[in-house]
Design an enzyme around this catalytic site. Structure first.
Site, PDB file in Angstrom:
ATOM      1  N   GLU A   1      50.716  40.894  35.553  1.00 22.47           N
ATOM      2  CA  GLU A   1      50.059  41.615  36.454  1.00 22.47           C
ATOM      3  C   GLU A   1      50.551  41.916  37.855  1.00 22.47           C
ATOM      4  OE1 GLU A   1      47.328  43.490  36.272  1.00 22.47           O
ATOM      5  OE2 GLU A   1      45.994  42.690  34.558  1.00 22.47           O
TER       6      GLU A   1
ATOM      7  N   ASN B   1      39.605  46.115  39.079  1.00 19.01           N
ATOM      8  CA  ASN B   1      40.937  46.600  38.953  1.00 19.01           C
ATOM      9  C   ASN B   1      41.372  48.035  39.537  1.00 19.01           C
ATOM     10  OD1 ASN B   1      42.921  45.296  37.276  1.00 19.01           O
ATOM     11  ND2 ASN B   1      41.569  45.077  35.863  1.00 19.01           N
TER      12      ASN B   1
ATOM     13  N   ASP C   1      42.906  49.772  33.723  1.00 24.61           N
ATOM     14  CA  ASP C   1      43.318  48.471  34.049  1.00 24.61           C
ATOM     15  C   ASP C   1      44.033  48.741  35.747  1.00 24.61           C
ATOM     16  OD1 ASP C   1      44.397  45.618  34.256  1.00 24.61           O
ATOM     17  OD2 ASP C   1      43.987  45.550  32.284  1.00 24.61           O
TER      18      ASP C   1
HETATM   19  O1  LIG Z   1      42.407  38.877  32.516  1.00 22.87           O
HETATM   20  C1  LIG Z   1      42.425  40.009  32.591  1.00 22.87           C
HETATM   21  O2  LIG Z   1      42.664  40.593  31.544  1.00 22.87           O
HETATM   22  C2  LIG Z   1      42.447  41.893  31.360  1.00 22.87           C
HETATM   23  C3  LIG Z   1      42.675  42.499  30.346  1.00 22.87           C
HETATM   24  S1  LIG Z   1      42.195  42.121  28.910  1.00 22.87           S
HETATM   25  O3  LIG Z   1      40.710  42.469  28.943  1.00 22.87           O
HETATM   26  O4  LIG Z   1      42.399  40.524  28.565  1.00 22.87           O
HETATM   27  O5  LIG Z   1      42.985  43.045  27.632  1.00 22.87           O
HETATM   28  C4  LIG Z   1      42.708  42.614  32.775  1.00 22.87           C
HETATM   29  O6  LIG Z   1      42.133  43.968  32.913  1.00 22.87           O
HETATM   30  C5  LIG Z   1      42.735  41.977  34.079  1.00 22.87           C
HETATM   31  O7  LIG Z   1      42.931  42.718  35.050  1.00 22.87           O
HETATM   32  C6  LIG Z   1      43.075  40.662  34.013  1.00 22.87           C
HETATM   33  O8  LIG Z   1      42.649  39.843  34.725  1.00 22.87           O
END
Ligand SMILES: O=C1O[C@H](CS(=O)(=O)O)[C@@H](O)[C@H](O)[C@H]1O
Length: 300
Positions: free
Chosen positions: A21, A160, A211
């Site tokens: 990220e 997000n 996202d």
């Molecule tokens: O931990 C996270 O995961 C999600 C993605 S998911 O749901 O695991 O596919 C993400 O959107 C988020 O920003 C992130 O912190």
């Protein structure tokens, strides 16, 4: 839906990030920095020689921001820290702004500076259990040198997609949780750093959950379609312009970089059970034919 372009995605590096990220381009170093949240790791890839280095913290590291005077801020579990990249791949953390979350197991998530250098960051529950609408959107500033986190939105699941229009007068915010999957736009006052006039910007992506995001020089909003392997581009009036594909299901966030800011770097998530040859968790580069904007550093 507009056509999905055949994948021009180039594999930059495959660090097998669990949750890659927060890609941030550092123009001075010609390098991309990003994080792996659960691993508590900060990564750097230097464009010139392709060198990859990583540093490990002892907390989950959700997102980063360059500091105007040099160095990095990291939004972690119990606060925002100043990060110092040490030899031996250790990340030294100096407390900067502590946070009292409403629930145990919460941490920060996506973050970005506005065009004046105020840092916006969301929080979410991430304790391995069911999600809950307890996430908060904060603004970090330091009037008179004293850091403070002010609350602006509450009741979020997975905040997000933070981004600012080129003129700094629109703030974008998504909630990527399956029960939300929406993107909002706000009018934003660059003088006092206050959002208002919240409205729905994208009701539902044509593929994936919304996202992380970035804005280009034309003011278009690029948003990762997590679970669909797509990056979508929306015009400022909310029209889908096009979608690009990456060879993994879970692109997580994008950032413009490269010498001419015309490369779109994309981080990704490696789900449990991904096969040894799977590209999930890799860093990709796209050439979308449009330039990004140099994103501001934190300047309290
Ligand atoms: O931990 C996270 O995961 C999600 C993605 S998911 O749901 O695991 O596919 C993400 O959107 C988020 O920003 C992130 O912190």
């Amino acid at each position: 839906m507009s056509a999905v372009s055949a994948s021009p995605a180039e594999l930059v590096l495959h660090p097998r990030n669990l949750t890659g990220e927060s890609p941030v381009w550092h123009a001075g170093e010609q390098a991309l920095y990003w994080v792996d949240i659960p691993a508590g790791t900060l990564h750097r890839w230097r464009a010139g020689d392709g060198q990859h280095t990583s540093w490990r913290a002892d907390q989950r590291l959700a997102c980063i921001a360059r500091q105007a005077g040099g160095g990095w801020l990291g939004a972690m579990e119990d606060g925002v820290y100043r990060l110092s990249l040490q030899a031996g791949q250790r990340l030294e953390m100096t407390p900067y702004a502590g946070v009292s979350h409403a629930h145990p197991g919460m941490r920060f998530n996506d973050g970005r500076c506005d065009r004046q250098g105020r840092f916006w960051v969301g929080s979410m529950l991430d304790n391995g259990g069911p999600a809950a609408p307890v996430g908060v959107l904060y603004r970090l500033t330091a009037p008179d040198g004293a850091p403070r986190l002010d609350v602006f939105e509450q009741g979020m699941l997975t905040p997000n997609g933070l981004a600012f229009s080129p003129d700094g007068r629109t703030l974008y915010l998504s909630d990527s949780h399956p029960d939300q999957q929406r993107v909002w736009a706000f009018d934003y006052d660059p003088d006092d750093g206050t959002p208002s006039g919240r409205r729905l910007f994208i009701e539902k992506l044509p593929g994936g959950r919304p996202d992380g995001a970035a804005v280009d020089v034309e003011g278009c909003y690029w948003i990762c379609g997590n679970d669909a392997g797509l990056i979508h581009r929306y015009t400022p009036d909310g029209r889908l312009d096009r979608s690009l594909s990456v060879p993994v299901a879970k692109p997580s966030m994008c950032a413009f970089g490269g010498p001419d800011l015309d490369t779109l770097f994309v981080t990704s998530i490696r789900p449990a059970g991904a096969g040894p040859l799977a590209l999930d968790g890799a860093l990709f580069a796209l050439r979308p034919g449009v330039q990004g904007i140099e994103e501001p550093a934190y300047a309290p």
